[in-house]
Design a protein around this motif. Structure first.
Motif, short mmCIF file in Angstrom:
data_model
loop_
_atom_site.label_atom_id
_atom_site.label_comp_id
_atom_site.label_asym_id
_atom_site.label_seq_id
_atom_site.Cartn_x
_atom_site.Cartn_y
_atom_site.Cartn_z
N LYS A 213 32.46 36.72 -48.59
CA LYS A 213 32.09 35.94 -47.41
C LYS A 213 30.76 35.23 -47.67
O LYS A 213 29.89 35.75 -48.37
CB LYS A 213 31.96 36.84 -46.18
CG LYS A 213 33.26 37.52 -45.76
CD LYS A 213 34.30 36.52 -45.30
CE LYS A 213 35.56 37.21 -44.80
NZ LYS A 213 36.61 36.25 -44.40
N GLN A 214 30.60 34.05 -47.10
CA GLN A 214 29.44 33.22 -47.40
C GLN A 214 28.14 33.94 -47.10
O GLN A 214 27.21 33.94 -47.91
CB GLN A 214 29.53 31.91 -46.62
CG GLN A 214 28.41 30.93 -46.93
CD GLN A 214 28.73 29.52 -46.46
OE1 GLN A 214 29.86 29.07 -46.55
NE2 GLN A 214 27.73 28.84 -45.95
N ARG B 14 32.10 31.88 -36.25
CA ARG B 14 33.42 32.30 -36.71
C ARG B 14 33.91 31.40 -37.84
O ARG B 14 33.52 30.25 -37.96
CB ARG B 14 34.42 32.26 -35.54
CG ARG B 14 34.11 33.27 -34.43
CD ARG B 14 35.18 33.22 -33.37
NE ARG B 14 34.95 34.21 -32.33
CZ ARG B 14 35.76 34.41 -31.29
NH1 ARG B 14 36.84 33.64 -31.15
NH2 ARG B 14 35.48 35.34 -30.40
N GLU B 15 34.81 31.96 -38.64
CA GLU B 15 35.43 31.18 -39.70
C GLU B 15 36.16 29.99 -39.07
O GLU B 15 36.85 30.13 -38.06
CB GLU B 15 36.43 32.04 -40.48
CG GLU B 15 35.78 33.06 -41.40
CD GLU B 15 35.08 32.41 -42.59
OE1 GLU B 15 35.70 31.52 -43.23
OE2 GLU B 15 33.94 32.79 -42.87
N THR C 271 38.78 26.96 -38.29
CA THR C 271 40.18 26.58 -38.39
C THR C 271 40.22 25.06 -38.35
O THR C 271 39.21 24.42 -38.02
CB THR C 271 41.00 27.14 -37.22
OG1 THR C 271 40.54 26.52 -36.00
CG2 THR C 271 40.83 28.66 -37.10
N ARG D 148 32.40 23.35 -35.35
CA ARG D 148 31.59 24.29 -36.12
C ARG D 148 30.64 23.54 -37.05
O ARG D 148 29.50 23.99 -37.26
CB ARG D 148 32.49 25.22 -36.95
CG ARG D 148 31.73 26.37 -37.61
CD ARG D 148 32.65 27.13 -38.55
NE ARG D 148 32.02 28.35 -39.04
CZ ARG D 148 31.16 28.40 -40.05
NH1 ARG D 148 30.77 27.27 -40.65
NH2 ARG D 148 30.65 29.56 -40.45
N PRO E 98 38.03 25.63 -46.36
CA PRO E 98 36.85 26.46 -46.08
C PRO E 98 36.57 27.49 -47.17
O PRO E 98 35.41 27.82 -47.43
CB PRO E 98 37.18 27.11 -44.74
CG PRO E 98 38.68 27.04 -44.64
CD PRO E 98 39.06 25.76 -45.32
N VAL E 99 37.62 27.99 -47.82
CA VAL E 99 37.38 28.96 -48.89
C VAL E 99 36.70 28.28 -50.07
O VAL E 99 35.96 28.92 -50.83
CB VAL E 99 38.71 29.63 -49.32
CG1 VAL E 99 39.62 28.65 -50.05
CG2 VAL E 99 38.43 30.85 -50.20
N ARG F 247 33.07 28.62 -49.64
CA ARG F 247 32.64 29.98 -50.02
C ARG F 247 32.56 30.11 -51.53
O ARG F 247 31.65 30.76 -52.06
CB ARG F 247 33.59 31.01 -49.42
CG ARG F 247 33.41 31.20 -47.91
CD ARG F 247 34.58 31.97 -47.30
NE ARG F 247 34.91 33.15 -48.05
CZ ARG F 247 36.11 33.76 -47.99
NH1 ARG F 247 37.07 33.25 -47.23
NH2 ARG F 247 36.34 34.84 -48.71
#
Length: 317
Positions: A70-71, A162-163, A165, A172, A204-205, A208
């Motif tokens: 996680k970041q 939050r992560e 979407t 975000r 988003p990954v 990270r």
């Protein structure tokens, strides 16, 4: 836009204008479309042929398949001096940029990087100096583990987000930038651009993975001490994501570098300062044309009047 194969990956890129070749290297999680159109147009008007591209794991360039931490965990680990395991580092991303230049037949270019892109630009200059005519590092740091650290309050607030979407990503993005941008930040414009970016690519990954790569990368300070190309360092005094000490340390590492710090700039590119930043990039590029026949200028540090930029030419140390 177009694609090519370089350094074993596919790189999405775009070119604008004609003139002196200039490579723009985007920061963490940013797509080539995150470079403000007006900023690129100013660079073209200043006589540059601008190449922008998506770094690996972002946009439409190649995506890797390993699972990063996680970041926030990666950032916390860096504070504790426990670099995370990473499938690649900034060194590999600099090799991507080198491969792009070579595949495009660009013998050498002026290289400008922002945030993580500044780290990549620094590493490219260290590893492949023959490809770099001049270096501009914007709101970045040398990777020494001390300078340019994220503000603790910003990290704490990031940890509570939050992560994203596809539906929540634009909002975000705005929430994140409000933590570290300066007074000229336009959340409405940024949200619209973020929404367009989600439609183009949502990874988003990948952000990270890039974060992990930054944290696992070596200190560039010793290598920067060997850099001889004209070097410009730009930073905002209001930056809370990469504190101003990051820019100061970068400039201190490179002999004869020029440090420009804006009092109304955070971790963003404020539109009212685009003209000044482009002028500084042009000036730095012009130094490259004369560096072979004249020595770098040495002037004592000077601070301008309140409300304008703080300028410093870093001479022999």
């Amino acid at each position: 836009m177009a694609q090519l194969e370089a350094n074993g990956i596919t790189i999405e890129y775009e070119q604008h204008g004609s003139g002196d070749p200039l490579l723009l290297v985007m920061g963490l999680g940013g797509q080539l479309t995150d470079w403000p159109e007006g900023f690129v147009e100013m660079l073209v008007a200043a006589g540059f042929r601008v190449t922008v591209f998506d770094n690996r794991d972002i946009g439409l360039s190649s995506e890797t398949d390993w699972e990063p931490p996680k970041q926030v965990r990666a950032v916390v680990g860096s504070f504790a001096k426990r670099p995370p395991r990473s499938e690649y580092t900034v060194v590999d991303m600099a090799a991507d940029a080198a491969g792009l230049l070579e595949a495009l037949g660009i013998g050498s270019a002026h290289v400008v990087g922002m945030s993580m892109g500044g780290m990549i630009a620094q590493q490219l200059t260290i590893d492949r100096p023959e490809l770099v005519r001049s270096l501009t590092s914007i709101m970045s740091h040398p990777g020494d583990g001390r300078s340019g650290r994220i503000a603790g309050t910003v990290m704490a607030r990031l940890a509570r987000l939050r992560e994203p979407t596809p539906e929540t990503a634009p909002d975000r993005a705005v929430q994140s930038f409000l933590l570290w941008s300066g007074p000229h930040y336009d959340p409405v414009e940024h949200r619209a651009r973020a929404a367009r970016n989600v439609e183009r690519s949502f990874r988003p990954v990948g952000t990270r993975r890039q974060t992990t790569a930054i944290m696992a990368s070596p200190d560039r300070t010793p290598g920067l001490g060997e850099v001889t190309v004209p070097t410009l360092v730009v930073h905002g005094l209001l930056d809370r994501l990469v504190k101003p000490s990051g820019g100061i340390a970068t400039a201190a590492a490179v002999a004869h570098s020029r440090l420009v710090m804006f009092p109304d700039m955070g971790h963003d590119l404020p539109a009212p300062r685009w003209g000044e930043i482009v002028d500084e990039i042009r000036r730095n590029a012009d130094r490259a044309a004369t560096s072979a026949t004249s020595s770098a200028p040495t002037r004592p540090p000077t601070a301008s009047a309140p409300g304008s930029s703080v300028l410093q030419d870093v001479s022999d140390r």
